[in-house]
Design an enzyme around this catalytic site. Structure first.
Site, PDB file in Angstrom:
ATOM      1  N   ASP A  73     -22.697  40.310  60.259  1.00 56.41           N
ATOM      2  CA  ASP A  73     -22.421  39.384  61.355  1.00 56.41           C
ATOM      3  C   ASP A  73     -21.522  40.016  62.412  1.00 56.41           C
ATOM      4  O   ASP A  73     -20.977  41.099  62.216  1.00 56.41           O
ATOM      5  CB  ASP A  73     -21.793  38.081  60.821  1.00 56.41           C
ATOM      6  CG  ASP A  73     -20.689  38.333  59.788  1.00 56.41           C
ATOM      7  OD1 ASP A  73     -20.145  39.449  59.747  1.00 56.41           O
ATOM      8  OD2 ASP A  73     -20.372  37.405  59.025  1.00 56.41           O
ATOM      9  N   ASN A 140     -15.152  27.760  52.098  1.00 58.49           N
ATOM     10  CA  ASN A 140     -16.154  26.685  52.130  1.00 58.49           C
ATOM     11  C   ASN A 140     -17.503  27.155  51.591  1.00 58.49           C
ATOM     12  O   ASN A 140     -18.509  26.464  51.748  1.00 58.49           O
ATOM     13  CB  ASN A 140     -16.306  26.136  53.555  1.00 58.49           C
ATOM     14  CG  ASN A 140     -16.795  27.195  54.543  1.00 58.49           C
ATOM     15  OD1 ASN A 140     -17.079  28.325  54.148  1.00 58.49           O
ATOM     16  ND2 ASN A 140     -16.877  26.822  55.806  1.00 58.49           N
ATOM     17  N   HIS A 142     -19.145  29.851  52.602  1.00 52.13           N
ATOM     18  CA  HIS A 142     -20.038  30.561  53.524  1.00 52.13           C
ATOM     19  C   HIS A 142     -20.273  31.991  53.050  1.00 52.13           C
ATOM     20  O   HIS A 142     -19.428  32.604  52.413  1.00 52.13           O
ATOM     21  CB  HIS A 142     -19.553  30.481  54.982  1.00 52.13           C
ATOM     22  CG  HIS A 142     -18.366  31.305  55.332  1.00 52.13           C
ATOM     23  ND1 HIS A 142     -17.518  30.985  56.374  1.00 52.13           N
ATOM     24  CD2 HIS A 142     -17.865  32.450  54.809  1.00 52.13           C
ATOM     25  CE1 HIS A 142     -16.582  31.895  56.468  1.00 52.13           C
ATOM     26  NE2 HIS A 142     -16.763  32.792  55.526  1.00 52.13           N
ATOM     27  N   GLU A 147     -22.434  28.822  57.620  1.00 53.75           N
ATOM     28  CA  GLU A 147     -21.530  27.741  57.257  1.00 53.75           C
ATOM     29  C   GLU A 147     -22.283  26.660  56.464  1.00 53.75           C
ATOM     30  O   GLU A 147     -23.512  26.670  56.422  1.00 53.75           O
ATOM     31  CB  GLU A 147     -20.930  27.135  58.536  1.00 53.75           C
ATOM     32  CG  GLU A 147     -20.154  28.129  59.390  1.00 53.75           C
ATOM     33  CD  GLU A 147     -18.802  28.549  58.807  1.00 53.75           C
ATOM     34  OE1 GLU A 147     -18.580  28.385  57.584  1.00 53.75           O
ATOM     35  OE2 GLU A 147     -17.968  29.068  59.557  1.00 53.75           O
TER      36      GLU A 147
HETATM   37  P1  PGA Z   1     -12.101  37.387  53.562  1.00 58.74           P
HETATM   38  O1  PGA Z   1     -13.371  36.691  54.194  1.00 58.74           O
HETATM   39  O2  PGA Z   1     -12.599  38.604  52.850  1.00 58.74           O
HETATM   40  O3  PGA Z   1     -11.250  37.735  54.753  1.00 58.74           O
HETATM   41  O4  PGA Z   1     -11.484  36.395  52.648  1.00 58.74           O
HETATM   42  C1  PGA Z   1     -14.512  36.495  53.417  1.00 58.74           C
HETATM   43  C2  PGA Z   1     -15.456  35.601  54.141  1.00 58.74           C
HETATM   44  O5  PGA Z   1     -14.992  34.700  54.887  1.00 58.74           O
HETATM   45  O6  PGA Z   1     -16.670  35.780  53.981  1.00 58.74           O
END
Ligand code: PGA
Length: 250
Positions: A73, A140, A142, A147
């Site tokens: 992304d 959440n 994702h 999302e």
């Molecule tokens: P993080 O993010 O590694 O910074 O916890 C993971 C994500 O949101 O996919």
């Protein structure tokens, strides 16, 4: 209803151990298939893994000369040179330290256009599909920037980021108002087409998401639960994130 597959789980002692384990899985893939396509993720969790890859590159000379990478992304509206763009992150955390070729690096271009989404999706097919995809997980659920309530059938698309995601990522910006409101992300179906998937989760704050992933739920409301439809997923967690009951997952 598609078949439900069993997720494999590896519990690491701590974050360093988790980073070493996942780096070893990638290094093994690079040795087995020197022209593999590796799907990469950003965020805090993979940073230690990238450090281990660099350490191995310097010590053992593992070559990335023919490796291609695709990232999950990118924020919409940030240029490649913006320090919070994922292109910048990848250059800084990994690419400038190893012998990967610039033309073999693929990251969505951050333009809010259908064309950008379609060409990213086509390119993944064109280079032969992803052999090994690395994923993080949001609080959440994702995966990528998919999302809750993103259709499991989604392909690369533009998303409006959830408030909780913008808040979680605000720590990297001057303030929440600086966090872009949109991103371009591989879709859930795009991710599920990868031949092998490794999901990383570290720290107590991820334990609820890990617990939910190992519950019986398969629901678009919890995007990571789509991984139950894939036959080769390994979840690598540290002990803090693994605060779940294995018996609840049968
Ligand atoms: P993080 O993010 O590694 O910074 O916890 C993971 C994500 O949101 O996919």
């Amino acid at each position: 209803m598609k078949e439900r597959n069993k997720l494999k789980i590896i519990t690491a002692e701590n974050y360093m151990h988790l980073s070493e384990l996942v780096a070893q899985i990638i290094i093994k893939k690079v040795h087995e298939k020197p022209n593999a396509v590796i799907g990469l993720a950003t965020g805090s969790t993979p940073i230690g893994m990238y450090q281990q890859l660099i350490k191995d590159y310097l010590k053992n000379g593992t070559s990335y000369e023919h490796i291609k990478t695709v990232n999950l992304d990118e924020y919409v509206g940030l240029s490649e040179n913006h320090p919070q763009s994922y292109r910048y992150y990848m250059d800084y955390q990994l690419f400038k330290h190893i012998n990967i070729k610039n033309e073999n690096i693929f990251i969505p271009n951050g333009k809010n256009s259908l064309e950008a989404c379609e060409s990213y999706e086509k390119n993944i097919q064109h280079i032969g599909g992803v052999d090994l995809q690395i994923l993080g997980i949001g609080h959440n659920g994702h995966i990528g920037f998919n999302e809750p309530n993103t259709p499991f059938s989604s392909r690369t698309h533009i998303v409006e980021l959830a408030d909780s995601t913008r808040q979680a990522n605000a720590r990297f910006f001057e303030g929440i108002e600086e966090v872009p409101k949109h991103a371009i992300t591989m879709g859930i179906e795009t991710i599920l087409q990868s031949k092998q998937i490794i999901l990383l989760a570290s720290g107590i704050s991820k334990s609820d998401a890990v617990n939910r992933l190992f519950s019986k739920e398969i629901n678009e409301n919890f995007p990571a639960s789509a991984l139950h439809h894939h036959s080769d997923v390994t979840v690598v967690v540290d002990k803090e994130a693994a605060n779940y009951s294995p018996l609840s997952y049968e």
